[in-house]
Design an enzyme around this catalytic site. Structure first.
Site, PDB file in Angstrom:
ATOM      1  N   ASN A   1       0.793  -1.240   0.000  1.00  0.00           N
ATOM      2  CA  ASN A   1       0.000   0.000   0.000  1.00  0.00           C
ATOM      3  C   ASN A   1       0.825   1.288   0.000  1.00  0.00           C
ATOM      4  O   ASN A   1       0.462   2.259  -0.650  1.00  0.00           O
ATOM      5  CB  ASN A   1      -1.035  -0.013   1.125  1.00  0.00           C
ATOM      6  CG  ASN A   1      -0.441  -0.136   2.498  1.00  0.00           C
ATOM      7  OD1 ASN A   1       0.694  -0.605   2.666  1.00  0.00           O
ATOM      8  ND2 ASN A   1      -1.177   0.278   3.500  1.00  0.00           N
TER       9      ASN A   1
ATOM     10  N   GLU B   1       4.803  -4.689  12.116  1.00  0.00           N
ATOM     11  CA  GLU B   1       3.886  -3.545  11.953  1.00  0.00           C
ATOM     12  C   GLU B   1       2.680  -4.083  11.195  1.00  0.00           C
ATOM     13  O   GLU B   1       2.760  -4.308   9.983  1.00  0.00           O
ATOM     14  CB  GLU B   1       4.569  -2.416  11.162  1.00  0.00           C
ATOM     15  CG  GLU B   1       5.817  -1.841  11.823  1.00  0.00           C
ATOM     16  CD  GLU B   1       5.501  -0.963  13.022  1.00  0.00           C
ATOM     17  OE1 GLU B   1       4.334  -0.560  13.195  1.00  0.00           O
ATOM     18  OE2 GLU B   1       6.427  -0.686  13.799  1.00  0.00           O
TER      19      GLU B   1
ATOM     20  N   CYS C   1      -3.098   1.293   6.751  1.00  0.00           N
ATOM     21  CA  CYS C   1      -3.187   0.564   8.025  1.00  0.00           C
ATOM     22  C   CYS C   1      -3.796   1.427   9.116  1.00  0.00           C
ATOM     23  O   CYS C   1      -4.565   0.959   9.948  1.00  0.00           O
ATOM     24  CB  CYS C   1      -1.808   0.081   8.449  1.00  0.00           C
ATOM     25  SG  CYS C   1      -0.615   1.416   8.601  1.00  0.00           S
TER      26      CYS C   1
HETATM   27  P1  NAP Z   1       0.528  -9.275   3.448  1.00  0.00           P
HETATM   28  O1  NAP Z   1      -0.336 -10.081   2.557  1.00  0.00           O
HETATM   29  O2  NAP Z   1       0.698  -9.733   4.840  1.00  0.00           O
HETATM   30  O3  NAP Z   1       1.938  -9.152   2.697  1.00  0.00           O
HETATM   31  C1  NAP Z   1       2.984  -8.386   3.201  1.00  0.00           C
HETATM   32  C2  NAP Z   1       4.310  -8.969   2.736  1.00  0.00           C
HETATM   33  O4  NAP Z   1       4.490 -10.253   3.339  1.00  0.00           O
HETATM   34  C3  NAP Z   1       4.396  -9.186   1.228  1.00  0.00           C
HETATM   35  O5  NAP Z   1       5.689  -8.881   0.788  1.00  0.00           O
HETATM   36  C4  NAP Z   1       4.106 -10.675   1.111  1.00  0.00           C
HETATM   37  O6  NAP Z   1       4.618 -11.257  -0.070  1.00  0.00           O
HETATM   38  C5  NAP Z   1       4.823 -11.199   2.330  1.00  0.00           C
HETATM   39  N1  NAP Z   1       4.389 -12.534   2.771  1.00  0.00           N
HETATM   40  C6  NAP Z   1       3.245 -13.189   2.473  1.00  0.00           C
HETATM   41  N2  NAP Z   1       3.228 -14.414   3.058  1.00  0.00           N
HETATM   42  C7  NAP Z   1       4.399 -14.536   3.740  1.00  0.00           C
HETATM   43  C8  NAP Z   1       4.975 -15.566   4.538  1.00  0.00           C
HETATM   44  N3  NAP Z   1       4.356 -16.718   4.753  1.00  0.00           N
HETATM   45  N4  NAP Z   1       6.191 -15.343   5.099  1.00  0.00           N
HETATM   46  C9  NAP Z   1       6.837 -14.175   4.908  1.00  0.00           C
HETATM   47  N5  NAP Z   1       6.340 -13.166   4.137  1.00  0.00           N
HETATM   48  C10 NAP Z   1       5.138 -13.341   3.564  1.00  0.00           C
HETATM   49  O7  NAP Z   1      -0.005  -7.771   3.521  1.00  0.00           O
HETATM   50  P2  NAP Z   1      -0.506  -6.825   2.336  1.00  0.00           P
HETATM   51  O8  NAP Z   1      -1.835  -7.294   1.866  1.00  0.00           O
HETATM   52  O9  NAP Z   1       0.583  -6.628   1.346  1.00  0.00           O
HETATM   53  O10 NAP Z   1      -0.666  -5.429   3.089  1.00  0.00           O
HETATM   54  C11 NAP Z   1      -1.825  -5.026   3.725  1.00  0.00           C
HETATM   55  C12 NAP Z   1      -1.747  -5.220   5.225  1.00  0.00           C
HETATM   56  O11 NAP Z   1      -0.600  -4.551   5.746  1.00  0.00           O
HETATM   57  C13 NAP Z   1      -2.925  -4.617   5.943  1.00  0.00           C
HETATM   58  O12 NAP Z   1      -3.322  -5.476   6.974  1.00  0.00           O
HETATM   59  C14 NAP Z   1      -2.362  -3.315   6.504  1.00  0.00           C
HETATM   60  O13 NAP Z   1      -3.065  -2.807   7.612  1.00  0.00           O
HETATM   61  C15 NAP Z   1      -0.977  -3.748   6.862  1.00  0.00           C
HETATM   62  N6  NAP Z   1      -0.090  -2.591   6.977  1.00  0.00           N
HETATM   63  C16 NAP Z   1       0.402  -2.265   8.214  1.00  0.00           C
HETATM   64  C17 NAP Z   1       1.186  -1.120   8.365  1.00  0.00           C
HETATM   65  C18 NAP Z   1       1.753  -0.719   9.695  1.00  0.00           C
HETATM   66  O14 NAP Z   1       2.722   0.054   9.695  1.00  0.00           O
HETATM   67  N7  NAP Z   1       1.221  -1.169  10.806  1.00  0.00           N
HETATM   68  C19 NAP Z   1       1.472  -0.344   7.244  1.00  0.00           C
HETATM   69  C20 NAP Z   1       0.953  -0.721   6.008  1.00  0.00           C
HETATM   70  C21 NAP Z   1       0.176  -1.849   5.882  1.00  0.00           C
HETATM   71  P3  NAP Z   1       3.673 -11.442  -1.362  1.00  0.00           P
HETATM   72  O15 NAP Z   1       3.354 -10.067  -1.835  1.00  0.00           O
HETATM   73  O16 NAP Z   1       4.519 -12.211  -2.294  1.00  0.00           O
HETATM   74  O17 NAP Z   1       2.453 -12.190  -0.905  1.00  0.00           O
END
Ligand code: NAP
Length: 470
Positions: A149, A244, A278
């Site tokens: 994002n 995070e 987020c």
């Molecule tokens: P995500 O699906 O959890 O993916 C995040 C990263 O993790 C991607 O690079 C993904 O790779 C990787 N990943 C997936 N499965 C994994 C595994 N088993 N082991 C290690 N890494 C793995 O999250 P998203 O959909 O990209 O992002 C949205 C989420 O992020 C929302 O929940 C949002 O609230 C949260 N977020 C939090 C913050 C904060 O600072 N608190 C900031 C921004 C976003 P792939 O892309 O290859 O699947």
């Protein structure tokens, strides 16, 4: 675009398209790495240790400042790429660029402030006669795993402090939006020795998982969903981990609040980046006394948003990251409507677009507000009094940030103390962050803090050296 490993460009037999969610065009392809390539990156990063540790803090700082200048010079190009891979309006991409530059600058400054402290051992039993001090030392190799994002700024929040305190980095960018991050790492590699910064693309389930479980990685810095974060925390073993994670931030609007200000807060908080934030406003908790007026004004302002081509500077609402993501939001909203919620405006999907949607009569039991809805939706939950407002705000597994709108500062302080979240803003929506502040959630929203100075603390280990002078 190829991966960058040990200063070399590396590809793979398997490639993945990076698609513009607005028009479906393939922007580029990236390699799908497998475990062997991840091992190569880990080896190259470990090999770079000596050359990075030999650099003075002065030099590290100057080199980071050089990258700041390079990023400034490429601001518009990077913003265009961000818009095409994420679908966010170009003006929002330019803001992400400005924040990325600021985040990097903060790290360049922090590189000169990696201090230990003197420790009075004589304050403890038998400690007389010592001169003791601590040093903050790098951990080794940091794996940065990041979401789609805000792909660039959130990744810089990991890479830049890691290098500022002399760690090597392996970046695993999101598969849906890896390009700006990969381009940024090329700029870093022009300044730092080969292997200090490496990128590995490929699926989280393989590449990410291998980084998390490898014994030769010293720290995992992850931003993403709670589901992935939980999996990482179970598998990381003895490594240091910063998580995070997702948010479900409340915004309480009390009867005495400045309604126009609160409405403006929702327009930014619920609809920025098509609600894929987020710390977005995910639950509006409105006092019954003003809920009607608030909802009417919110609808009027929401309908002024301009949904369209994200590369057009007049657009204020772009696409979601994919059609699949937009369909998920559509389904969640429709389920809430079946359960009695009422759409006041919006509620329609077109491909990867989902209209800015205001939905009233939402109850805390609906999935729409139990889970993080990652889309442009502003759900209103009406409450009768302060106790109920705080109770609803806390009735969630999440605890990232929160906003409270009132002109009664005693009430504001009560909310600030009782709301379980990493940050509580008064008369500001949760969707606000400066890149130097400690940022990180309570409860399931995360472990550890970012914000350059705080990230450096999480990316260093403390050694005590004691000289017995007697
Ligand atoms: P995500 O699906 O959890 O993916 C995040 C990263 O993790 C991607 O690079 C993904 O790779 C990787 N990943 C997936 N499965 C994994 C595994 N088993 N082991 C290690 N890494 C793995 O999250 P998203 O959909 O990209 O992002 C949205 C989420 O992020 C929302 O929940 C949002 O609230 C949260 N977020 C939090 C913050 C904060 O600072 N608190 C900031 C921004 C976003 P792939 O892309 O290859 O699947």
């Amino acid at each position: 675009m190829d991966m960058l490993i040990g200063g070399k460009h590396i590809s793979s037999e398997d490639l993945e398209d990076v698609v513009n969610p607005y028009n479906g065009e393939v922007i580029d392809t990236v390699p799908i790495a497998h475990r062997q390539t991840v091992d190569l990156a880990i080896a190259e990063a470990n090999n770079a240790k000596e050359s990075l540790c030999e650099m003075s803090a002065f030099k590290v700082s100057n080199k980071l400042f050089n990258v700041v200048e390079k990023l400034k010079a490429n601001r518009e190009d990077f913003a265009g790429l961000l818009t095409s891979e994420v679908g966010k309006p170009i003006n929002e991409s330019l803001v992400e660029m400005d924040r990325s530059i600021e985040t990097l600058k903060l790290a360049a400054e922090e590189a000169k402030r990696i201090y230990g402290e003197s420790v009075p051992l004589d304050a403890g039993l038998n400690g007389k006669g010592f001169f003791a001090f601590t040093q903050r030392l790098p951990l080794g190799v940091v794996a940065a795993i990041t979401p789609f994002n805000y792909p660039l700024n959130l990744t810089i929040h990991k890479i830049a402090p890691a290098i500022a305190c002399k760690n090597m980095v392996i970046v695993k960018p999101p598969t849906e939006a890896p390009l700006t991050v990969m381009k940024f790492c090329e700029l870093l590699n022009e300044e730092f020795p080969d292997g200090v910064v490496n990128t590995v693309t490929g699926y989280g389930s393989e590449v990410g998982d291998h980084l998390v479980t490898s014994p030769d990685i010293n720290k995992i810095s992850f931003t993403g969903s709670i589901t992935t974060g939980m999996m990482i925390s179970q598998k990381a073993g003895m490594k240091k981990v910063t998580l995070e994670l997702g948010g479900n931030d409340p915004m309480i609007v009390f009867a005495d609040a400045d309604i126009d200000k609160a409405v403006k807060g929702v327009i930014n908080g619920a609809f920025l980046n098509a609600g894929q934030v987020c710390m977005g406003v995910k639950r509006i908790i409105a006092d019954n006394e003003i809920a009607e007026e608030f909802a009417e004004k919110l609808v009027l302002e929401t309908e002024k948003l301009v949904m369209g081509d994200p590369s057009d500077s007049k657009t204020t609402l772009g696409t979601l990251i994919s059609e699949k993501a937009a369909m998920q939001v559509e389904e969640t909203v429709n389920n809430a409507v079946s359960d009695g919620a009422k759409i006041l405006t919006g509620g329609t999907r077109d491909g990867a677009f989902y209209e800015a949607t205001v939905i009233d009569n939402v109850t805390p039991e609906m999935d729409l507000v139990i889970n993080e809805t990652f889309g442009p939706v502003a759900p209103i939950i009406r409450v009768n009094d302060v106790d109920e407002a705080i109770k609803v705000a806390n009735e969630t597994d999440y605890g990232l940030q929160a906003g409270v709108f009132t002109n009664d500062y005693a009430l504001a302080m009560r909310c600030a103390q009782e709301i379980e979240a990493g940050t509580v803003f008064v008369n500001k929506q949760s969707t606000f962050r400066t890149d130097n502040m400690p940022f990180g959630g309570f409860k399931s929203s995360g472990v550890g803090k970012e914000g350059i100075k705080y990230a450096v603390e999480e990316m260093t280990k403390t050694k005590l050296i004691g000289l017995n002078l007697r």
